[in-house]
Design a protein around this motif. Sequence first.
Motif, PDB file in Angstrom:
ATOM      1  N   PRO A 308       0.850  -1.196  -0.098  1.00  0.00           N
ATOM      2  CA  PRO A 308       0.059   0.043  -0.052  1.00  0.00           C
ATOM      3  C   PRO A 308       1.012   1.344  -0.084  1.00  0.00           C
ATOM      4  CG  PRO A 308       0.106  -0.961   2.249  1.00  0.00           C
ATOM      5  CD  PRO A 308       0.667  -1.786   1.334  1.00  0.00           C
ATOM      6  N   SER A 309       0.369   2.229  -0.697  1.00  0.00           N
ATOM      7  CA  SER A 309       1.174   3.576  -0.635  1.00  0.00           C
ATOM      8  C   SER A 309       0.162   4.694  -1.001  1.00  0.00           C
ATOM      9  CB  SER A 309       2.318   3.427  -1.708  1.00  0.00           C
ATOM     10  OG  SER A 309       2.804   4.504  -2.158  1.00  0.00           O
ATOM     11  N   LYS A 310       0.659   5.984  -0.664  1.00  0.00           N
ATOM     12  CA  LYS A 310      -0.138   7.036  -0.816  1.00  0.00           C
ATOM     13  C   LYS A 310      -0.002   7.494  -2.206  1.00  0.00           C
ATOM     14  CE  LYS A 310       0.318   8.916   3.745  1.00  0.00           C
ATOM     15  NZ  LYS A 310       0.842  10.270   4.809  1.00  0.00           N
ATOM     16  N   TYR A 312      -0.235   5.772  -5.028  1.00  0.00           N
ATOM     17  CA  TYR A 312      -1.361   5.091  -6.030  1.00  0.00           C
ATOM     18  C   TYR A 312      -2.561   4.573  -5.194  1.00  0.00           C
ATOM     19  CZ  TYR A 312       1.477   1.079  -4.588  1.00  0.00           C
ATOM     20  OH  TYR A 312       2.459   0.177  -3.885  1.00  0.00           O
ATOM     21  N   HIS A 313      -3.609   4.217  -5.960  1.00  0.00           N
ATOM     22  CA  HIS A 313      -4.769   3.601  -5.504  1.00  0.00           C
ATOM     23  C   HIS A 313      -5.177   2.455  -6.397  1.00  0.00           C
ATOM     24  CE1 HIS A 313      -8.526   2.612  -3.578  1.00  0.00           C
ATOM     25  NE2 HIS A 313      -9.282   2.913  -4.701  1.00  0.00           N
ATOM     26  N   ILE A 314      -5.232   1.202  -6.232  1.00  0.00           N
ATOM     27  CA  ILE A 314      -5.457   0.160  -6.962  1.00  0.00           C
ATOM     28  C   ILE A 314      -6.625  -0.356  -6.687  1.00  0.00           C
ATOM     29  CG2 ILE A 314      -4.924  -1.681  -8.517  1.00  0.00           C
ATOM     30  CD1 ILE A 314      -2.028  -0.470  -8.778  1.00  0.00           C
ATOM     31  N   PRO A 315      -7.988  -0.347  -6.726  1.00  0.00           N
ATOM     32  CA  PRO A 315      -8.954  -1.405  -5.875  1.00  0.00           C
ATOM     33  C   PRO A 315      -8.764  -2.683  -6.252  1.00  0.00           C
ATOM     34  CG  PRO A 315      -9.833  -0.119  -8.104  1.00  0.00           C
ATOM     35  CD  PRO A 315      -8.490   0.205  -8.033  1.00  0.00           C
TER      36      PRO A 315
END
Length: 315
Positions: A308-310, A312-315
Amino acid sequence: MMKTMKHTGKRFILSSFFFIVFLCILASINELRFDSLLEFSKCALSYAPSNSSFGNNLVVKPSSDEIRVLIGILTLPDQYHRRHFLRLIYGTQSPAGVKVDVKFVFCNLTKEDQKVLVALEIMRYDDIMILNCKENMNKGKTYTYFSSLPEMFSTSDGPYPPYHYVLKGDDDAYVRLESLVESLRPLPREDLYYGYVIPCPSMDPFVHYMSGMGYLVSWDIVEWIRDSDIPKNRLEGPEDKIFGDWIREGHRGKNRYNAKWSMYNYPDPPTRCTHELRPDTVSVHLLKTQEKWIKTLQYFNVTQNLKPSKLYHIP
């Protein structure tokens, strides 16, 4: 009055002396505790799990029984996008306790743009082997690949053999390195011929030969291919069948391993050489389209370790 002052002075000196001794002892105890704590911290860091934030920086000395595998993916010089894609596939796999090198293999370059672009790939990735041959499918490329390896990789100061096993693979196959390694651990490291037995219904590795989707041999067979006249005198024809003929005529491959059904063709369209994807898979072949690649990678959940990282967002 004078006696009282002398007694008071003696008590002061004695008190001061014992106070200084106490401070020295306390300092020694604290120093001992600090040193012990420091040594404990060093020990804890040395045995930190490899998936911890600082453990990834530790250099782990390989054990003497480390398995060394070379995977040569036969492809074409102009397949730039395919190579970059496969670098993602294999670069995100890291089986423990084994050395696996993946190389892209093709014949001599023939275009000016290849000389620039392939050279840049080599400078950046160092994962390309250019054989001294004219590009072909069934006229000796496989022989040139195997017979060139001893000169390329054997050194006086390196381990022998440089690789215990050498695999010839296709650029439309997905090899799961951890599964491959686990299947190799109990097998002999000499005179081994490993792969998917042809014809498809057969389960006997001594009858015919291993499919071109990907077969593996031990290093002693690689050296035999370089030295023997049997392969030199029979170069043309379907490469996987011809390879099997060499092994049979040379009385090699006394140790054989049929990797069916952990190796198979993609199940669409269904044939006698296919079945549905399964968890113990070593290799899936005939991934001819991006859609087949994506479905295969989704099945094996290859992105499960995405952190997890700020950013990117991969649902």
